[in-house]
Scaffold this motif. Structure first.
Motif, PDB file in Angstrom:
ATOM      1  N   GLY A  83       0.815  -1.201   0.000  1.00 12.82           N
ATOM      2  CA  GLY A  83       0.000   0.000   0.000  1.00 12.82           C
ATOM      3  C   GLY A  83       0.853   1.257   0.000  1.00 12.82           C
ATOM      4  N   SER A  84       0.192   2.377   0.157  1.00 13.79           N
ATOM      5  CA  SER A  84       0.891   3.650   0.317  1.00 13.79           C
ATOM      6  C   SER A  84       0.198   4.406   1.435  1.00 13.79           C
ATOM      7  CB  SER A  84       0.885   4.448  -0.992  1.00 13.79           C
ATOM      8  OG  SER A  84       1.818   5.509  -0.931  1.00 13.79           O
ATOM      9  N   ALA A  85       0.492   3.977   2.666  1.00 11.18           N
ATOM     10  CA  ALA A  85      -0.215   4.489   3.835  1.00 11.18           C
ATOM     11  C   ALA A  85       0.222   5.893   4.223  1.00 11.18           C
ATOM     12  CB  ALA A  85      -0.018   3.544   5.014  1.00 11.18           C
ATOM     13  N   TYR A  86       1.445   6.260   3.855  1.00 11.52           N
ATOM     14  CA  TYR A  86       1.982   7.573   4.221  1.00 11.52           C
ATOM     15  C   TYR A  86       1.767   8.507   3.029  1.00 11.52           C
ATOM     16  CZ  TYR A  86       4.048   4.854   7.957  1.00 11.52           C
ATOM     17  OH  TYR A  86       4.225   4.011   9.029  1.00 11.52           O
ATOM     18  N   VAL A  87       0.597   9.133   2.990  1.00 11.95           N
ATOM     19  CA  VAL A  87       0.203   9.925   1.826  1.00 11.95           C
ATOM     20  C   VAL A  87       1.113  11.131   1.655  1.00 11.95           C
ATOM     21  CG1 VAL A  87      -1.725  11.141   0.728  1.00 11.95           C
ATOM     22  CG2 VAL A  87      -2.144   9.065   2.045  1.00 11.95           C
ATOM     23  N   LEU A  92       4.417  14.447  -1.950  1.00 11.55           N
ATOM     24  CA  LEU A  92       5.697  15.060  -2.297  1.00 11.55           C
ATOM     25  C   LEU A  92       6.174  14.627  -3.672  1.00 11.55           C
ATOM     26  CD1 LEU A  92       7.627  14.791   1.093  1.00 11.55           C
ATOM     27  CD2 LEU A  92       6.901  16.894  -0.036  1.00 11.55           C
ATOM     28  N   VAL A  93       6.078  13.335  -3.946  1.00 12.16           N
ATOM     29  CA  VAL A  93       6.547  12.819  -5.237  1.00 12.16           C
ATOM     30  C   VAL A  93       5.751  13.433  -6.384  1.00 12.16           C
ATOM     31  CG1 VAL A  93       6.729  10.746  -6.669  1.00 12.16           C
ATOM     32  CG2 VAL A  93       7.443  10.673  -4.274  1.00 12.16           C
ATOM     33  N   ARG A  94       4.437  13.556  -6.211  1.00 12.74           N
ATOM     34  CA  ARG A  94       3.606  14.147  -7.266  1.00 12.74           C
ATOM     35  C   ARG A  94       3.878  15.637  -7.404  1.00 12.74           C
ATOM     36  NH1 ARG A  94      -0.316  10.580  -9.058  1.00 12.74           N
ATOM     37  NH2 ARG A  94      -1.559  12.249  -9.962  1.00 12.74           N
ATOM     38  N   GLN A  95       4.140  16.313  -6.287  1.00 10.72           N
ATOM     39  CA  GLN A  95       4.448  17.740  -6.349  1.00 10.72           C
ATOM     40  C   GLN A  95       5.720  17.993  -7.143  1.00 10.72           C
ATOM     41  OE1 GLN A  95       4.749  19.642  -2.500  1.00 10.72           O
ATOM     42  NE2 GLN A  95       5.557  21.554  -3.341  1.00 10.72           N
ATOM     43  N   ALA A  96       6.710  17.126  -6.956  1.00  8.29           N
ATOM     44  CA  ALA A  96       7.993  17.308  -7.638  1.00  8.29           C
ATOM     45  C   ALA A  96       7.862  17.187  -9.148  1.00  8.29           C
ATOM     46  CB  ALA A  96       9.017  16.304  -7.124  1.00  8.29           C
ATOM     47  N   MET A 101      -2.614  16.107  -7.269  1.00  4.46           N
ATOM     48  CA  MET A 101      -2.858  15.131  -6.206  1.00  4.46           C
ATOM     49  C   MET A 101      -4.367  14.977  -6.036  1.00  4.46           C
ATOM     50  SD  MET A 101      -1.597  13.241  -3.658  1.00  4.46           S
ATOM     51  CE  MET A 101      -2.003  12.720  -1.974  1.00  4.46           C
ATOM     52  N   PRO A 102      -4.954  13.881  -6.537  1.00  7.12           N
ATOM     53  CA  PRO A 102      -6.401  13.705  -6.388  1.00  7.12           C
ATOM     54  C   PRO A 102      -6.805  13.664  -4.919  1.00  7.12           C
ATOM     55  CG  PRO A 102      -5.502  12.170  -8.001  1.00  7.12           C
ATOM     56  CD  PRO A 102      -4.333  12.804  -7.308  1.00  7.12           C
ATOM     57  N   GLU A 103      -7.922  14.271  -4.592  1.00  6.16           N
ATOM     58  CA  GLU A 103      -8.411  14.303  -3.225  1.00  6.16           C
ATOM     59  C   GLU A 103      -8.697  12.898  -2.701  1.00  6.16           C
ATOM     60  OE1 GLU A 103      -9.617  15.640   0.472  1.00  6.16           O
ATOM     61  OE2 GLU A 103      -8.545  16.699  -1.123  1.00  6.16           O
ATOM     62  N   THR A 104      -9.051  11.985  -3.603  1.00  2.00           N
ATOM     63  CA  THR A 104      -9.374  10.617  -3.181  1.00  2.00           C
ATOM     64  C   THR A 104      -8.182   9.906  -2.556  1.00  2.00           C
ATOM     65  OG1 THR A 104      -8.870   9.814  -5.425  1.00  2.00           O
ATOM     66  CG2 THR A 104     -11.183  10.337  -4.923  1.00  2.00           C
ATOM     67  N   PHE A 105      -6.952  10.370  -2.859  1.00  2.70           N
ATOM     68  CA  PHE A 105      -5.757   9.722  -2.310  1.00  2.70           C
ATOM     69  C   PHE A 105      -5.728   9.783  -0.786  1.00  2.70           C
ATOM     70  CE2 PHE A 105      -2.426   9.504  -5.941  1.00  2.70           C
ATOM     71  CZ  PHE A 105      -3.409   9.048  -6.809  1.00  2.70           C
ATOM     72  N   TRP A 106      -6.447  10.771  -0.197  1.00 11.44           N
ATOM     73  CA  TRP A 106      -6.480  10.917   1.250  1.00 11.44           C
ATOM     74  C   TRP A 106      -7.542  10.035   1.892  1.00 11.44           C
ATOM     75  CZ3 TRP A 106      -2.581  13.264   3.606  1.00 11.44           C
ATOM     76  CH2 TRP A 106      -1.828  14.186   2.886  1.00 11.44           C
ATOM     77  N   HIS A 107      -8.390   9.420   1.073  1.00  6.95           N
ATOM     78  CA  HIS A 107      -9.506   8.632   1.609  1.00  6.95           C
ATOM     79  C   HIS A 107      -9.506   7.183   1.122  1.00  6.95           C
ATOM     80  CE1 HIS A 107     -10.972  12.575   2.751  1.00  6.95           C
ATOM     81  NE2 HIS A 107     -10.982  12.952   1.487  1.00  6.95           N
ATOM     82  N   ASP A 108      -8.845   6.911   0.013  1.00  5.54           N
ATOM     83  CA  ASP A 108      -8.862   5.580  -0.583  1.00  5.54           C
ATOM     84  C   ASP A 108      -7.416   5.151  -0.850  1.00  5.54           C
ATOM     85  OD1 ASP A 108     -10.082   3.293  -1.607  1.00  5.54           O
ATOM     86  OD2 ASP A 108     -10.070   4.076  -3.659  1.00  5.54           O
TER      87      ASP A 108
END
Length: 334
Positions: A83-87, A92-96, A101-108
């Protein structure tokens, strides 16, 4: 209780290891392999616990435990899902790379299914055919489950956790963009992972295992120097109960399934990107993250990926600075 597999055939030989990791007792008269123990956990657990107690009291034959002789506790597994539990790490990787960063990444949770037909031992070298592939370490926490039913709740998922350990989930970063561009996930960019010499039952961790999280620092050294000291229990958006339930949404999980946390990552004290240890931060658990921070701050990465001869150490300590799960120590191409 601490369990390990000594190198022996494809699936290793199950042993019980003392709490101080100094001694082991052969468990093969109870069950030959860890997978066999997981397949029949409820019936075999009392015998394994009795063996562990006898070992601690030096009441049975025992031998010195050498981590170099250990295979992965599960040398191969029916399933390995990371998984990727540490969002924070994902953000950070997507910002670079200027990716939204889809909002769903914080919930799913994000999750991929990795290769599980063969894992590296904790002291095995990291194979690397081409340094241009961008070899990276990834320090993570993992759990091993018993059988998990289809559609399990978070609570049911947590109850299915049998063992806790660590992994170096090796990534070939420069192969990832091309694979993701195909829209079909990781494959060549995710080679064999290595796991800690021992896996530990949650009850043996006491308060260090709470709310589906391991509350210890994940220690990472690179070439003998401190690289990461992130707190595994902090900034973990999705606990292991949530990750396991996510994996079981549309299928049951078989006993021996390994679920990874993704790269352990902490925010900086100001809420922004973390800082290197030399600058008063807790550092990082993978090279991609420090390269990301360098890109955000300076426009380009400075820290190189791993090259042949580099050495990685990953472990977690108890209050007396003793390794809880043993130490993953690997040399690239060594």
């Amino acid at each position: 209780m601490k369990l390990a597999s000594l190198k022996h055939g494809r699936d290793g030989k199950l042993v019980i290891v003392s709490n101080d990791l100094a001694w082991y007792a052969d468990a093969s008269h109870i069950v030959p392999t860890l997978q066999g123990a997981l397949d029949d956990w409820d019936r075999l657990l009392p015998d394994l616990q009795n063996l562990a107690t006898d070992l601690e009291h030096e009441m049975i034959p025992m031998r010195r435990f050498h981590e170099k002789d250990a295979a992965s506790p599960l040398p191969r597994a029916y399933q390995w899902a990371d998984g990727s539990a540490y969002v924070n790490h994902v953000a950070l990787v997507r910002q670079a790379r200027a990716a939204e960063m889809p909002e769903t990444f914080w919930h799913d949770p994000l999750m991929y299914q990795g290769g599980s037909d063969g894992f590296l031992g904790p002291r095995d070298p990291i194979p690397l055919a081409d340094e241009a592939w961008g070899c990276d370490l990834e320090g993570e926490v993992v759990v091993v489950t018993g059988d998990v039913p289809l559609g399990a709740t978070r609570e049911e998922a947590l109850a299915a956790v049998r063992l806790v350990g660590l992994t170096n989930d090796v990534s070939l970063r420069n192969l990832i963009p091309g694979e993701l561009a195909k829209g079909f996930g990781f494959f060549q960019s995710k080679p064999a992972s290595a796991f800690s010499p021992v896996f530990v039952t949650p009850d043996a961790l006491g308060d260090w295992w709470k709310d589906g999280k391991l509350h210890r620092k994940l220690m990472v050294d690179l070439n003998g120097k401190p690289f990461g000291r992130a707190e595994a229990g902090e900034d973990m958006t999705f606990d292991f109960g949530t990750l396991i339930a996510h994996a079981a949404k549309s299928r049951a999980l078989g006993a021996g399934t390994i679920i990874g946390s993704g790269t352990v990552s902490n925010r900086g004290s100001d809420g922004g990107p973390g800082k290197p240890i030399a600058e008063g931060g807790v550092g990082y658990s993978c090279l991609a993250e420090v390269r990301t921070v360098e890109t955000i701050k300076g426009g380009k990465p400075i820290t190189p990926f791993l090259t042949k001869g580099d050495t990685v150490r990953i472990w977690a300590e108890d209050d007396k600075h003793h390794a809880i799960f043993g130490v993953i120590e690997q040399t690239v191409g060594g």
